[in-house]
Design an enzyme around this catalytic site. Sequence first.
Site, PDB file in Angstrom:
ATOM      1  N   GLU A   7       0.830  -1.238  -0.073  1.00  0.00           N
ATOM      2  CA  GLU A   7      -0.162   0.105   0.138  1.00  0.00           C
ATOM      3  C   GLU A   7       0.770   1.338   0.038  1.00  0.00           C
ATOM      4  O   GLU A   7       0.433   2.082  -0.488  1.00  0.00           O
ATOM      5  CB  GLU A   7      -0.998   0.133   1.160  1.00  0.00           C
TER       6      GLU A   7
ATOM      7  N   PHE B 245     -11.928  -7.554  13.691  1.00  0.00           N
ATOM      8  CA  PHE B 245     -10.604  -7.883  13.020  1.00  0.00           C
ATOM      9  C   PHE B 245     -10.610  -6.872  12.024  1.00  0.00           C
ATOM     10  O   PHE B 245     -11.389  -6.320  11.201  1.00  0.00           O
ATOM     11  CB  PHE B 245     -11.381  -9.442  11.979  1.00  0.00           C
ATOM     12  N   GLN B 246      -9.251  -6.476  11.716  1.00  0.00           N
ATOM     13  CA  GLN B 246      -8.553  -5.357  10.801  1.00  0.00           C
ATOM     14  C   GLN B 246      -9.432  -4.262  11.221  1.00  0.00           C
ATOM     15  O   GLN B 246      -9.491  -3.295  10.182  1.00  0.00           O
ATOM     16  CB  GLN B 246      -8.656  -6.108   9.395  1.00  0.00           C
TER      17      GLN B 246
ATOM     18  N   LYS C  75     -17.691  -1.116   5.023  1.00  0.00           N
ATOM     19  CA  LYS C  75     -18.007  -2.190   3.883  1.00  0.00           C
ATOM     20  C   LYS C  75     -19.784  -2.063   3.892  1.00  0.00           C
ATOM     21  O   LYS C  75     -19.937  -2.132   2.674  1.00  0.00           O
ATOM     22  CB  LYS C  75     -17.684  -3.351   4.695  1.00  0.00           C
TER      23      LYS C  75
ATOM     24  N   MET D 146      23.811   8.605   3.714  1.00  0.00           N
ATOM     25  CA  MET D 146      23.791  10.072   4.305  1.00  0.00           C
ATOM     26  C   MET D 146      24.014  10.010   5.940  1.00  0.00           C
ATOM     27  O   MET D 146      24.374  11.178   6.516  1.00  0.00           O
ATOM     28  CB  MET D 146      22.315  10.630   3.890  1.00  0.00           C
TER      29      MET D 146
HETATM   30  C1  LIG Z   1      11.621   5.900   5.791  1.00  0.00           C
HETATM   31  C2  LIG Z   1      12.988   6.483   6.327  1.00  0.00           C
HETATM   32  N1  LIG Z   1      13.894   5.739   7.321  1.00  0.00           N
HETATM   33  C3  LIG Z   1      15.086   6.340   7.622  1.00  0.00           C
HETATM   34  C4  LIG Z   1      15.586   7.463   7.113  1.00  0.00           C
HETATM   35  C5  LIG Z   1      16.815   8.196   7.747  1.00  0.00           C
HETATM   36  N2  LIG Z   1      17.704   8.249   6.443  1.00  0.00           N
HETATM   37  C6  LIG Z   1      17.822   9.215   5.674  1.00  0.00           C
HETATM   38  S1  LIG Z   1      18.952   9.293   4.491  1.00  0.00           S
HETATM   39  C7  LIG Z   1      19.098   7.429   4.923  1.00  0.00           C
HETATM   40  C8  LIG Z   1      20.411   6.836   4.169  1.00  0.00           C
HETATM   41  C9  LIG Z   1      19.926   6.580   2.673  1.00  0.00           C
HETATM   42  O1  LIG Z   1      20.731   5.438   2.198  1.00  0.00           O
HETATM   43  P1  LIG Z   1      20.731   5.303   0.724  1.00  0.00           P
HETATM   44  O2  LIG Z   1      19.334   5.364  -0.102  1.00  0.00           O
HETATM   45  O3  LIG Z   1      21.475   4.127   0.427  1.00  0.00           O
HETATM   46  O4  LIG Z   1      21.260   6.583   0.082  1.00  0.00           O
HETATM   47  P2  LIG Z   1      22.630   7.288   0.155  1.00  0.00           P
HETATM   48  O5  LIG Z   1      22.619   8.078   1.237  1.00  0.00           O
HETATM   49  O6  LIG Z   1      23.758   6.313   0.457  1.00  0.00           O
HETATM   50  O7  LIG Z   1      22.921   8.026  -1.101  1.00  0.00           O
HETATM   51  C10 LIG Z   1      18.352   7.168   5.989  1.00  0.00           C
HETATM   52  C11 LIG Z   1      18.680   5.942   6.577  1.00  0.00           C
HETATM   53  C12 LIG Z   1      14.544   8.206   6.004  1.00  0.00           C
HETATM   54  N3  LIG Z   1      14.792   9.425   5.701  1.00  0.00           N
HETATM   55  N4  LIG Z   1      13.522   7.608   5.527  1.00  0.00           N
END
Ligand SMILES: Cc1ncc(C[n+]2csc(CCOP(=O)(O)OP(=O)(O)O)c2C)c(N)n1
Length: 570
Positions: free
Chosen positions: A47, A109-110, A159, A478
Site C-alpha cells: 500500500e 478484525f482489521q 463495508k 547520508m
Molecule cells: C523511511 C526512512 N527511514 C530512515 C530515514 C533516515 N535516512 C535518511 S538518508 C538515509 C540513508 C539513505 O541511504 P541510501 O538510500 O543508500 O542513500 P545514500 O545516502 O547512500 O545515497 C537514512 C537511513 C529516512 N529518511 N526515511
Amino acid sequence: MTGAQWIVESLKKHGIKTVFGYPGGQIMPLYDALYDGGLEHLLCRHEQGAAFAAIGYARATGQTGVCIATSGPGATNLITGLADALVDSVPIVAITGQVPTSLIGTDAFQEVDMLGMSFGCTKYSFLVDDPKLLPDIIEQAFMIANSGRPGPVLIDIPKDIQLAKEDYEKYLHKSSYYQSSALSSSLNSSQLSPSILDAIQSANQMIQHAKKPILYIGGGIIIANAVPELRQWIENTSIPAVCTLKGIGALDINDPCYLGMVGMHGFKSANLAVQECDLLIAIGVRFDDRVTGNLNQFASQAKVIHIDIDTAEIGKLKLAHVEIAADAKKVLPLLTQSVDITEWRQHILQLKIAYPARYDHPGKGIYAPLLLKQLSDIILERKHLNAIVTTDVGQHQMWTAQHMLFASENTFISSCGLGTMGFGLPSAIGVQIAKPNNCVICISGDGSFMMNVQELTTIKRKQLPIKIILIDNSRLGMVRQWQQLFFNERYSETDLSDNPDFITLAQAFNIPGITITEKEQVLPAINQLLTSKGAFLLHVKIDEMENVWPLVPPGAANHDMLDSLEKEGA
Ligand SMILES: Cc1ncc(C[n+]2csc(CCOP(=O)(O)OP(=O)(O)O)c2C)c(N)n1
C-alpha cells in the site's frame, strides 16, 4: 447502484483514469465495482507503493492522485504516503475500507481508527457513516485536496456503506459538506482583495528601493502554475534567484544569475547571496529548517516579502515585513517590473565564479556528482526524451539536486519535506503511468531501493520502461556521513555491505542491468540505459566514504558551510 459503484462513477467524473491500490476484506465491494467499472487499477505490491505511485502521478500532472487500501494494516500502510503528500502539498484522495458501521468500536478484525490516525497526516479526513452523505463527501474530498494549498484527503468507508443500494444522485449537493465546498470554491476564484492590493503596493516600494534583492522560490510556485509569470518577471527585472529542493525546475537555468538550491546542501554562492541580501522575496516557501539553517541568522539583514496561498505559512517562522496571502499567479504580474541592481548582479556573478561546482576527483572510481552532471548534460541535449527524474532520499538525492539541471517544472520529483526513503521507485511508476511517452528515470540509493523493491513487480506487470540508476555505496550513506562528521566516526548500523546482488535481483523481474565501477564506463552505460527499450537497471558502485558537499552543520548559519576541500584535505 451500490455505494461502491457510485465511488467508481464519481472518480471517473473527476477525470480519474488510473487508481493505485491493494485489495482486502473490507474494501472488497469497491474492488468488485472496479472489476468492470471502466477505471484502470494498478495493483502495487504494498500500500505504501500505491500511495507513492499516486503521489508521482499527481506531481507529474498536477491532477489528483487516488490510492485505495483495505482497513487495518492496508490503511496504516498508506499513512507514510499521506504524511509525505501533506508536507509536500500534493493533492491525493485516499480511499480506505473500514469494518461495517455496526462493528466500529468493537475491536473487530482489521479495525483501526483510521480517522483518528490520519488527522496528523491529512488535510482532512472523512469517515462515511451514512450512505446519503457519500456523494457529497467524495465531492468535498476532491475540492479540499485541490483548493488553496493542495494536500491529501482520506475517505474511510465502512463495508456496509460500500454495499448500500441507494439513489445516490438524489443526495448529491444536498449536505452541509457541499455548502462549505461551494464556499471554498468561491474563495478560490475571487479576485485579489483591496488589502492584498495594498500589500502588493508596499512590496513594490520595497523592491524599488532594494539594492540587493533575492528571490527565494519554493514548490508553491509550481503548484500555483505560476512558472511562466515568475520567469517573465525575472526576465523583466533580472533579480537573482535561489530555489528550494521542491522549487527545482521553476527557474530558468540559462539565466546567468540562477543560483540553484539554497540550504543545508545548497551551493555556497546561493547561500552567501541570501545571507548578504537586503530584500528576501519569498514565494511559495516554508522557511524549512533544511533551508534556513540557524533561523535567527538566515538573511538577517533583509526585509522580507512573503507570498503564499496558505496564510498559516506567512510569518510562521520568520517575520514578514510584507505579507501577501494570495495566489502567486495573480500577484506576480502586479509586481514592479524594473529595478536598478547592476552592481548586485555583478557581485552574484562573481560569487558563482568564486564557488563553482567541482568535478575533479582522483582515481579511476566513479564520482557520483560527475556521473549526474554527465547524465544531466545528455538529457538536456536529447530534448526528445522529455526526461522526468524521481529520487529516493539520501546522498544520491542531494547530488541529483545539486548537479543535475532541470529546465522545466515537474521534471524533478522527490520526497522533499518528509524525506521518505522508498519514494523513488513507486513514484516513478506513477509518473510513467501519467506520462507514458516521457523517459522516467529513478535515481536511488542501495538503502532506499530496498525499501520498496517489491514494486519491480509492478514495473514488470505493466512493462513500464523505467530507467533505474542505483548509486550503491554499500552504506546508508547520508547517515554514515553524519556519523563520520558529528558522531566521532562511530558507524552504528549503516553498513549495507551484505546487499543482494542487484543485477540478479532485477533479472528476477525480467529487468536487465549492468554494473559499472569506473569513470570511463559511465558515458557508454548512460547511453545503454537511455536507449534500452524497456526497464533497465544501471548499478553504479561508488566509494563508501564519498560525502555530499557543501554542508551546513546542524544549527549553524548558512554562511558557515563546511566545504569538501577544507574538510577532506583534497
Ligand atoms: C523511511 C526512512 N527511514 C530512515 C530515514 C533516515 N535516512 C535518511 S538518508 C538515509 C540513508 C539513505 O541511504 P541510501 O538510500 O543508500 O542513500 P545514500 O545516502 O547512500 O545515497 C537514512 C537511513 C529516512 N529518511 N526515511
